[in-house]
Write a protein that holds these residues in place. Structure first.
Motif, PDB file in Angstrom:
ATOM      1  N   ILE A 133      49.588 -27.829  17.197  1.00 30.20           N
ATOM      2  CA  ILE A 133      49.348 -27.748  15.744  1.00 30.20           C
ATOM      3  C   ILE A 133      48.180 -28.637  15.313  1.00 30.20           C
ATOM      4  CG2 ILE A 133      50.412 -28.303  13.507  1.00 30.20           C
ATOM      5  CD1 ILE A 133      53.096 -27.496  14.909  1.00 30.20           C
ATOM      6  N   GLN A 134      47.942 -29.714  16.072  1.00 31.64           N
ATOM      7  CA  GLN A 134      46.868 -30.646  15.704  1.00 31.64           C
ATOM      8  C   GLN A 134      45.555 -29.924  15.432  1.00 31.64           C
ATOM      9  OE1 GLN A 134      46.623 -34.327  15.619  1.00 31.64           O
ATOM     10  NE2 GLN A 134      48.792 -33.927  15.230  1.00 31.64           N
ATOM     11  N   GLN A 135      45.189 -29.045  16.337  1.00 23.49           N
ATOM     12  CA  GLN A 135      43.894 -28.381  16.195  1.00 23.49           C
ATOM     13  C   GLN A 135      43.892 -27.479  14.959  1.00 23.49           C
ATOM     14  OE1 GLN A 135      41.103 -29.325  17.798  1.00 23.49           O
ATOM     15  NE2 GLN A 135      40.229 -28.032  16.180  1.00 23.49           N
ATOM     16  N   ASP A 136      45.005 -26.781  14.745  1.00 25.79           N
ATOM     17  CA  ASP A 136      45.111 -25.958  13.532  1.00 25.79           C
ATOM     18  C   ASP A 136      44.936 -26.820  12.290  1.00 25.79           C
ATOM     19  OD1 ASP A 136      45.540 -23.695  14.958  1.00 25.79           O
ATOM     20  OD2 ASP A 136      47.731 -23.662  14.682  1.00 25.79           O
ATOM     21  N   ALA A 137      45.564 -27.999  12.339  1.00 26.34           N
ATOM     22  CA  ALA A 137      45.506 -28.888  11.176  1.00 26.34           C
ATOM     23  C   ALA A 137      44.078 -29.380  10.954  1.00 26.34           C
ATOM     24  CB  ALA A 137      46.465 -30.064  11.376  1.00 26.34           C
ATOM     25  N   ILE A 138      43.407 -29.716  12.047  1.00 27.41           N
ATOM     26  CA  ILE A 138      42.003 -30.158  11.903  1.00 27.41           C
ATOM     27  C   ILE A 138      41.172 -29.010  11.327  1.00 27.41           C
ATOM     28  CG2 ILE A 138      39.927 -30.888  13.168  1.00 27.41           C
ATOM     29  CD1 ILE A 138      41.757 -32.479  15.042  1.00 27.41           C
ATOM     30  N   ASP A 139      41.423 -27.806  11.828  1.00 27.29           N
ATOM     31  CA  ASP A 139      40.697 -26.637  11.299  1.00 27.29           C
ATOM     32  C   ASP A 139      40.941 -26.493   9.807  1.00 27.29           C
ATOM     33  OD1 ASP A 139      39.838 -26.168  13.807  1.00 27.29           O
ATOM     34  OD2 ASP A 139      41.071 -24.378  14.183  1.00 27.29           O
TER      35      ASP A 139
ATOM     36  N   ASN B  63      51.199 -22.663   6.183  1.00 26.76           N
ATOM     37  CA  ASN B  63      52.024 -23.004   7.347  1.00 26.76           C
ATOM     38  C   ASN B  63      52.585 -24.420   7.175  1.00 26.76           C
ATOM     39  OD1 ASN B  63      52.999 -23.881   9.796  1.00 26.76           O
ATOM     40  ND2 ASN B  63      51.433 -22.828  11.001  1.00 26.76           N
ATOM     41  N   PRO B  64      53.909 -24.541   6.956  1.00 24.27           N
ATOM     42  CA  PRO B  64      54.459 -25.879   6.687  1.00 24.27           C
ATOM     43  C   PRO B  64      54.235 -26.869   7.830  1.00 24.27           C
ATOM     44  CG  PRO B  64      56.230 -24.227   6.891  1.00 24.27           C
ATOM     45  CD  PRO B  64      54.941 -23.483   6.904  1.00 24.27           C
ATOM     46  N   LEU B  65      54.175 -26.362   9.057  1.00 24.31           N
ATOM     47  CA  LEU B  65      53.984 -27.290  10.180  1.00 24.31           C
ATOM     48  C   LEU B  65      52.582 -27.893  10.143  1.00 24.31           C
ATOM     49  CD1 LEU B  65      55.802 -25.388  13.054  1.00 24.31           C
ATOM     50  CD2 LEU B  65      56.604 -27.378  11.771  1.00 24.31           C
ATOM     51  N   VAL B  66      51.616 -27.078   9.781  1.00 23.02           N
ATOM     52  CA  VAL B  66      50.244 -27.576   9.674  1.00 23.02           C
ATOM     53  C   VAL B  66      50.164 -28.586   8.530  1.00 23.02           C
ATOM     54  CG1 VAL B  66      47.886 -26.913   9.059  1.00 23.02           C
ATOM     55  CG2 VAL B  66      49.201 -25.520  10.674  1.00 23.02           C
TER      56      VAL B  66
ATOM     57  N   TYR C 118      52.561 -30.319   7.324  1.00 16.52           N
ATOM     58  CA  TYR C 118      53.290 -31.519   7.739  1.00 16.52           C
ATOM     59  C   TYR C 118      52.381 -32.408   8.600  1.00 16.52           C
ATOM     60  CZ  TYR C 118      56.351 -34.620  10.262  1.00 16.52           C
ATOM     61  OH  TYR C 118      56.898 -35.760  10.796  1.00 16.52           O
ATOM     62  N   ALA C 119      51.717 -31.785   9.567  1.00 15.01           N
ATOM     63  CA  ALA C 119      50.878 -32.559  10.484  1.00 15.01           C
ATOM     64  C   ALA C 119      49.780 -33.304   9.721  1.00 15.01           C
ATOM     65  CB  ALA C 119      50.264 -31.636  11.541  1.00 15.01           C
ATOM     66  N   ILE C 120      49.211 -32.644   8.724  1.00 12.68           N
ATOM     67  CA  ILE C 120      48.125 -33.269   7.955  1.00 12.68           C
ATOM     68  C   ILE C 120      48.641 -34.508   7.211  1.00 12.68           C
ATOM     69  CG2 ILE C 120      46.593 -32.933   5.965  1.00 12.68           C
ATOM     70  CD1 ILE C 120      46.292 -29.992   6.877  1.00 12.68           C
ATOM     71  N   LEU C 121      49.757 -34.339   6.533  1.00  5.44           N
ATOM     72  CA  LEU C 121      50.306 -35.473   5.776  1.00  5.44           C
ATOM     73  C   LEU C 121      50.853 -36.548   6.706  1.00  5.44           C
ATOM     74  CD1 LEU C 121      52.190 -34.092   2.646  1.00  5.44           C
ATOM     75  CD2 LEU C 121      49.883 -34.985   2.851  1.00  5.44           C
ATOM     76  N   ASP C 122      51.426 -36.103   7.809  1.00  6.43           N
ATOM     77  CA  ASP C 122      52.001 -37.056   8.757  1.00  6.43           C
ATOM     78  C   ASP C 122      50.907 -37.972   9.326  1.00  6.43           C
ATOM     79  OD1 ASP C 122      54.311 -37.965  10.241  1.00  6.43           O
ATOM     80  OD2 ASP C 122      53.299 -37.128  12.007  1.00  6.43           O
ATOM     81  N   ALA C 123      49.747 -37.378   9.606  1.00  2.64           N
ATOM     82  CA  ALA C 123      48.644 -38.186  10.133  1.00  2.64           C
ATOM     83  C   ALA C 123      48.220 -39.223   9.098  1.00  2.64           C
ATOM     84  CB  ALA C 123      47.466 -37.285  10.497  1.00  2.64           C
ATOM     85  N   GLN C 124      48.293 -38.861   7.835  1.00  2.00           N
ATOM     86  CA  GLN C 124      47.973 -39.835   6.778  1.00  2.00           C
ATOM     87  C   GLN C 124      49.048 -40.909   6.710  1.00  2.00           C
ATOM     88  OE1 GLN C 124      47.163 -38.523   2.787  1.00  2.00           O
ATOM     89  NE2 GLN C 124      46.237 -36.635   3.495  1.00  2.00           N
ATOM     90  N   ALA C 125      50.310 -40.449   6.706  1.00  2.21           N
ATOM     91  CA  ALA C 125      51.415 -41.397   6.553  1.00  2.21           C
ATOM     92  C   ALA C 125      51.421 -42.416   7.686  1.00  2.21           C
ATOM     93  CB  ALA C 125      52.742 -40.653   6.503  1.00  2.21           C
TER      94      ALA C 125
END
Ligand SMILES: Cc1cc2nc3c(=O)[nH]c(=O)nc-3n(C[C@H](O)[C@H](O)[C@H](O)COP(=O)(O)OP(=O)(O)OC[C@H]3O[C@@H](n4cnc5c(N)ncnc54)[C@H](O)[C@@H]3O)c2cc1C
Lengths: 268, 704
Positions: free
Chosen positions: B399-405, B428-431, B433-440
C-alpha cells in the motif's frame, strides 16, 4: 400541580476583569466589553438554580431561560450554563450592556415570554434576579411583570415554598438581616431572587449535551432585539472613586476581614 | 511612528472562542462544554489543594483522594468512554482528552495525570481488547451515578519494572506468566508474577493492565494481561514513590502474584499445538496505546507555558507599585519591569513556545481523531481478508507505493493528471490510513518530545522572570511546580530518547517525506506575509536536503553517518524536525484563525489585534526554529568532515574527500534561509511592545 417557571437572565462581564468605562458610538460602554469573558448574571443564576429545584420537585413542570444578549456571547455563556440544570432557552439578540434602558429590555423580554407556545398564566412563576450585577437598577423584572399583568411581585427573595394547597410561601429580604414572610394564594407571581440557598451546581456535560440540542436552534433563531440607552443621557460615567486594589490573602478569619472593612470605611 | 500606531494590537488575552477557532473545534459544542466543565475543577478544588500545600507529601492523602469523586462528577472520568458505556462524546476522543489535559495542567498536571492514567490503564482493552473484554470493562470504568452502589473501577497500567528491567527498553520484561491449571475443555489458569516501578494510580486502582512475558513453554511470547484486585493471590500496591513532581497523582512500586484465567489476555489468544499464542504481544499493544496518550502529555507542558503569561505580566507590571518613587500614571508604576526590554522579549519566547507546542499538540490530537475510524476500518478489512501478523506488514508494504502515488497525484495540476487513479486511491481506506498513519508516526513523538523537553527548558525561563518569587511556593500560577512537573512529562510514557529513536525511523519513511515535501511547497505558496512561512519553509528545505545527504554520506573514516546506532547524527536531526513541525503548525493555525475568525462575529473586536500579535509570534518562533535547524544541519553536514587546511568553513570544499557540489547546495540552502530572516526581529519588538498594553484581569482566577 405543575408550574411554568420562566427565568429572565443574561450575561455580565467576568468581575475579575479590568472594567473600565469608555464612551462608544452608542453611548457609555466598558472597554473591550465584547472581548471580555462573560458569565451568567449571578442573581439570575440563583433564580435559575432555584427554578430547576422546584421544577424537579413538581412533576410536569418546566423551566425556560429567557435571555437578551449578544447572540455569539450568549452561545459562549451557554457552554457553561447549559451544564448546570435542565432548561429551555429563549434567546433574544441584543445588548446586555449595563447602560441599556431597563424599560426597553423589559419590553423585549415580555414580548418573548408572551410568544412562548402553551404559556399558561395560571401556572406561571416569573423568576429573575432582584437586580443585575451590571445593571443595578432593580427595575427590569418588575416592568416585565407589569407588562404581563402580574402584580403579585416579590423582590429580594431567598426562599420559595410551593405549598400543597397551591399557595406560595415567600421569604423576602428586609432590613437588618431579616426576612418578610408572605403567602401568595396562587400563580402567577414575579419573584426577583436574591441569593436563594442553593450552591452553584457543578458543571455536568451530560446535562449540557441534553440541553444543547434545544439551545443551539434557539440561538440560531434568536430574534434581533435592538435595545438602547433610550431617552437616558449619561452625563458622565466613572468607576467608584476609590482605587481598586486586589489583595490576595490566604486564610483570613471573618473577624480580620470585618476589621479590615471597618478600617477602610473609617478612611484607613 | 504614526503608521505603526494605527496597526491593530493585542487588546486582551485570547478568548475561549478565539482558541476554539484557532484549534478548530468551534463547531463542536461538546468540546466547548468539556472545557467549561473541567476548568472550574482545575481552578477550584485542584488549585485550592495545591495552594493549601496538598502537593507537599508523597502519600495519597484523603484530600487528594477526594478529587477523584470530583473528576467523576464533572464528566472528566467518563470523557474517555463511548456513550454506550456511560460517556457523552460521540466518535473519537483524542481532541477531547487533549483539551481535558490542557485545562487541568493549566493549574496542575498531576491532576491531569491522575485523571488520564485511568484511561491509559484501560486503553489496552479499548484499543485491542476482545469484544467480551470491551463489553465487560468499559462500562465498569464509567463512574457510578447517584443511586448506583457499585465501587468505582479505577485502572492502572503496569509496564515499567524495577531496575534492571523495563524502562526505556520495553523488551526486557521480568514480569512473567505461566500456566498453573489447564483442564480439558476449560479456560487455562495463569499465574502472574509482576513487579512494577513508578506505576500511576496504584493507591486506588482495583484493575491493572500489566505487561508480562512467558515463563512457560506452553505460552508463546508476551502479552498484556488484566489483573483484578479480587483475584486469588497477593496484590500489593506497594510503597509510594518519593517523587517530587505531579504529587496530585499516586505513584507506587506494586507487586502482583495472582492467578487469573487466560481470558484476561488482552485481545485474546489462540491455541496451536498445545501452546497459547496471545493475539497481541505487549509491544504491539503499548504501541497502539502510547501513540494516543503521549499527545495529551505533550499538551500538558504547553498548557503550563501559556498559563504562565498572565501571572508574569501581572508581576512585571506591579513590581514597583507601593514604593515611594513611582506614582500612578508614571511608567514605573504602570509598567514596572515592563520598561525593560529583556523581560518582554523573554516572555515573548515563552509565549511563542507555548503557542507552537499547543498548535502541534492539538493538531496531533485532531490527526488521531481522523485516523481512528480509518484504523478500525483497516482492522475490519484485514480481518475480512484473513490478513494478520506478518501479513499486515506485507500488505502495508504494497500500500505504501499506492499512498505515495496518491500524495503525488494530489499535488499535480488537475489538468493532465490521472484523475481516475487518484479517485480510486482517495476512496481506498487503506491508502488513506497509510497516509495519515505516516503522519501520526511523526506527529506523536514530535509533540511528546518537543513540547515537553524544550517546554521544560522554557518553563525555567518563565520561572526566572518571576525572580526569587519564582522559586517559592507563593509564586502565582504555581510556576515552580510546573517547571519541575515538565521534567516528568518529558520522562514518563517514554522519555525523550524513545521519541527520538522512533522519529529517526519514521521520519525517513518515503510516504512521510513525500508529504513533507508537499508541506514545504504549501508553506511557500501560503499567502500570509508576516507569518514566517517563508522562514520555516526554507528551514524545512535545508533539513530535508541535510537528511538525504546524511543518509548517504560517510564521515572522514568512511563510516556511514545516518544509522541507528549513530544517535549523535540521527537524534539531533529529529530535534530539528520537531522545531520545524511545531513552527509550521503554529503558522497554519494562525492563518486558519484569520480565515475562520473573519466569519465569526463574536471575535470581531478581538481578531485584528490578536491575529497581528500571533503572526508576530509565528515569526519569532519560525526564526528560532530555523536557527536551531541551521545549527544542527551545519554541525552534522560539516562536522564529520576533515578540517580543511585553511580552517574556515567557506574553504571546506577544498578539504580532501568532500563533495564540493553538495556543499554548494548546502550553502545555497543556508543562504536562502538567512535571507528570509530580514525584519523578523522587528516582529519580536512589536510583540514585546504589545505585552505592555494588553489588558489582563485584576487577579488570577485561581488561588495562589
Ligand atoms: C511519576 C511517574 C509515573 C509513572 N507512571 C508509570 C505508569 O503508570 N506505568 C508505567 O508502566 N510506567 C510509569 N512510569 C515509568 C516511566 O515511564 C519510566 O520511568 C520511563 O519510561 C523511563 O524508564 P527508566 O526510568 O527506567 O529510564 P531508563 O530506561 O533507565 O533511561 C534513562 C535515560 O537513559 C537514556 N537511554 C535509555 N535507553 C536509551 C536508548 N536506547 N537510547 C538512547 N538513550 C537511552 C535516556 O536519556 C533515558 O532518559 C512513571 C514514572 C514516573 C516518574
Amino acid at each position: 400541580m405543575s408550574y411554568q417557571i420562566i427565568v429572565c437572565g443574561s450575561l455580565v462581564p467576568d468581575p475579575l476583569q479590568t472594567l473600565e468605562p469608555v464612551t462608544g458610538p452608542q453611548g457609555p460602554a466598558l472597554k473591550n466589553e465584547m472581548m471580555l469573558p462573560s458569565w451568567l448574571d449571578p442573581w439570575a443564576g440563583h433564580a435559575l438554580y432555584e427554578a430547576a429545584r422546584l421544577a424537579g420537585q413538581h412533576a410536569g413542570s418546566k423551566v425556560w431561560l429567557v435571555s437578551l444578549g449578544p447572540k455569539a456571547k450568549l452561545q459562549q455563556v451557554m457552554m457553561t450554563v447549559a451544564q448546570k440544570v435542565p432548561f429551555e432557552l429563549v434567546a433574544l439578540d441584543g445588548s446586555a450592556g449595563g447602560f441599556t434602558d431597563a424599560s426597553e429590555t423589559a419590553a423585549a423580554l415580555a414580548e418573548a415570554i408572551l410568544a412562548i407556545p402553551g404559556l399558561d398564566l395560571t401556572k406561571l412563576l416569573l423568576f429573575g434576579g432582584w437586580e443585575s450585577a451590571s445593571r443595578g437598577a432593580g427595575a427590569t423584572l418588575q416592568i416585565v411583570g407589569e407588562r404581563l399583568g402580574i402584580t403579585d411581585q416579590f423582590q429580594g427573595v431567598d426562599s420559595l415554598t410551593l405549598e400543597a394547597d397551591g399557595s406560595l410561601r415567600i421569604l423576602e429580604r428586609v432590613e437588618g438581616g431579616k426576612h418578610q414572610v408572605s403567602v401568595c394564594s396562587a400563580p402567577p407571581a414575579v419573584l426577583g431572587w436574591a441569593t436563594g440557598s442553593l450552591p452553584e451546581p457543578r458543571n455536568n456535560p451530560q446535562v449540557g449535551m441534553a440541553n444543547m440540542r434545544g439551545i443551539m436552534p434557539a440561538l440560531q433563531k434568536a430574534k434581533p432585539s435592538p435595545v438602547s440607552t433610550g431617552d437616558i443621557t449619561f452625563t458622565s460615567v466613572t468607576l467608584p472613586t476609590q482605587t481598586r486594589t486586589t489583595q490576595v490573602i490566604k486564610d483570613a478569619s471573618p473577624e480580620q476581614i470585618a476589621a479590615d472593612i471597618v478600617a477602610w470605611i473609617k478612611g484607613g | 511612528m504614526a503608521a505603526t500606531d494605527t496597526l491593530p494590537s493585542l487588546q486582551t488575552l485570547p478568548s475561549d472562542q478565539l482558541r476554539a477557532l484557532q484549534w478548530r473545534f468551534a463547531d463542536r459544542y461538546d468540546l466547548a462544554m468539556i472545557v467549561q466543565s473541567v476548568r472550574p475543577i482545575a481552578r477550584g478544588p485542584v488549585a485550592r489543594l495545591v495552594a493549601q500545600g496538598g502537593r507537599n507529601t508523597h502519600e495519597w492523602t484523603a484530600e487528594k483522594n477526594a478529587l477523584l469523586a470530583i473528576y467523576d462528577e464533572s464528566g472528566i472520568t467518563a470523557a474517555f468512554l463511548n456513550p454506550e458505556f456511560g460517556g457523552f462524546i460521540e466518535g473519537p476522543k483524542n481532541l477531547a482528552l487533549a483539551l481535558v489535559a490542557f485545562e487541568l495542567s493549566w493549574v496542575d498536571a498531576g491532576a491531569a495525570t491522575c485523571s488520564l492514567a485511568s484511561n491509559l490503564g484501560v486503553a489496552p482493552i479499548h484499543e485491542r481488547g476482545t469484544a467480551e473484554q470491551v463489553a465487560h470493562y468499559m462500562p465498569l470504568v464509567s463512574p457510578p451515578g447517584p443511586g448506583d452502589s457499585r465501587e468505582a473501577t479505577r485502572v492502572a497500567f503496569a509496564l515499567t519494572e524495577p531496575i534492571p528491567f523495563v524502562g526505556v527498553e520495553t523488551g526486557l520484561l521480568s514480569g512473567k506468566m505461566r500456566i498453573v491449571e489447564w483442564e480439558d475443555g476449560k479456560e487455562p489458569m495463569l499465574h502472574i508474577d509482576k513487579r512494577g516501578r513508578f506505576i500511576t494510580n496504584m493507591d486506588f486502582a482495583n484493575v491493572v493492565t500489566a505487561a508480562v512475558d512467558s515463563a512457560d513453554p506452553r505460552i508463546k511470547g508476551s502479552c498484556i494481561v488484566i489483573l483484578e484486585k479480587t483475584d486469588p493471590g497477593s496484590w500489593d500496591a506497594g510503597v509510594p514513590t518519593r517523587k517530587m513532581v505531579h504529587q496530585l497523582s499516586s505513584t507506587c512500586d506494586p507487586v502482583f502474584n495472582l492467578k487469573v484465567p487466560a481470558s484476561r489476555i488482552v485481545g485474546g489468544y489462540t491455541v496451536k499445538d498445545g501452546v497459547i499464542i496471545p493475539n497481541f504481544s505487549h509491544g504491539e499493544i503499548i504501541e497502539a496505546v502510547f501513540r494516543r496518550t503521549r499527545v495529551t502529555v505533550g499538551l500538558m507542558t504547553s498548557s503550563k507555558l501559556l498559563s504562565a503569561i498572565e501571572p508574569i505580566i501581572r508581576y512585571q507590571r506591579s513590581r514597583f507599585r507601593g514604593g515611594e518613587t513611582g506614582t500612578p500614571g508614571s511608567p514605573r508604576y504602570d509598567l514596572g519591569l515592563q520598561t525593560k526590554q529583556d523581560v518582554l522579549h523573554r516572555l515573548i519566547d515563552v509565549w511563542a513556545t507555548g503557542e507552537a507546542g499547543a498548535a502541534l499538540g492539538f493538531e496531533t490530537a485532531r490527526l488521531f481523531d481522523r485516523l481512528d475510524p480509518l484504523d478500525r476500518e483497516k482492522d475490519r478489512l484485514f480481518a475480512e481478508q484473513g490478513i494478520s501478523g506478518r501479513g499486515v506488514l506485507k500488505a502495508f508494504a504494497r500500500i505504501q507505493q499506492d499512498a505515495i502515488d496518491c500524495v503525488t497525484l494530489q499535488r499535480q495540476p488537475e489538468a493532465g493528471r490521472d484523475q481516475a487513479r487518484l479517485d480510486l486511491l482517495e476512496s481506498n481506506p487503506l491508502v488513506q490510513y497509510a497516509i495519515l498513519d505516516a503522519q501520526a508516526n511523526v506527529f506523536c513523538p514530535a509533540c511528546k518530545l518537543w513540547n515537553t523537553g524544550y517546554g521544560a527548558t522554557v518553563m525555567r525561563e518563565a520561572v526566572s522572570l518571576m525572580g526569587g518569587y519564582g522559586i517559592t511556593e507563593d509564586c502565582p500560577g504555581f510556576l515552580p511546580h510546573k517547571w519541575m512537573d515538565a521534567q516528568l512529562e518529558a520522562t514518563y510514557e517514554g522519555p525523550e530518547a524513545v521519541q527520538r529513536r522512533q522519529l529517526s525511523v519514521t521520519m525517513t519513511s518515503g510516504l512521510f517525506l513525500a508529504q513533507f515535501e508537499g508541506w514545504i511547497t504549501d508553506l511557500e505558496a501560503l499567502q500570509a506575509p508576516g507569518s514566517g512561512a517563508c522562514i520555516t519553509a526554507s528551514a524545512m528545505r535545508l533539513w530535508l536536503w541535510s537528511l538525504r545527504h546524511l543518509q548517504n554520506a560517510t564521515d572522514v573514516h568512511g563510516a556511514k553517518l545516518y544509522q541507528s546506532n549513530r544517535q549523535g547524527v540521527t537524534f539531533p536531526l529529529t530535534d530539528a524536525l520537531c522545531w520545524l513541525m511545531a513552527s509550521r503548525q503554529q503558522i497554519l493555525d494562525t492563518v486558519e484563525l484569520g480565515r475562520s475568525g473573519a466569519a465569526d462575529p463574536s471575535v470581531a473586536d478581538e481578531l485584528p489585534g490578536t491575529l497581528a500579535f500571533f503572526m508576530d509570534l509565528c515569526q519569532v518562533q519560525a526564526a528560532r526554529a530555523a536557527g536551531e535547524t541551521a545549527r544542527i544541519c551545519s554541525e552534522l553536514v560539516l562536522g564529520y568532515l576533515a578540517k580543511p587546511a585553511v580552517a574556515c568553513a567557506c574553504c571546506a570544499d577544498a578539504a580532501p574527500g568532500v563533495d564540493a557540489t553538495a556543499l554548494q547546495a548546502f550553502s545555497g540552502h543556508r543562504a536562502r534561509l538567512d535571507a528570509c530572516l530580514y525584519g523578523f526581529r522587528l516582529a519580536k519588538d512589536r510583540a514585546a511592545n504589545a505585552l505592555t498594553s494588553v489588558m489582563i484581569p485584576e487577579a488570577l482566577d485561581y488561588p495562589v
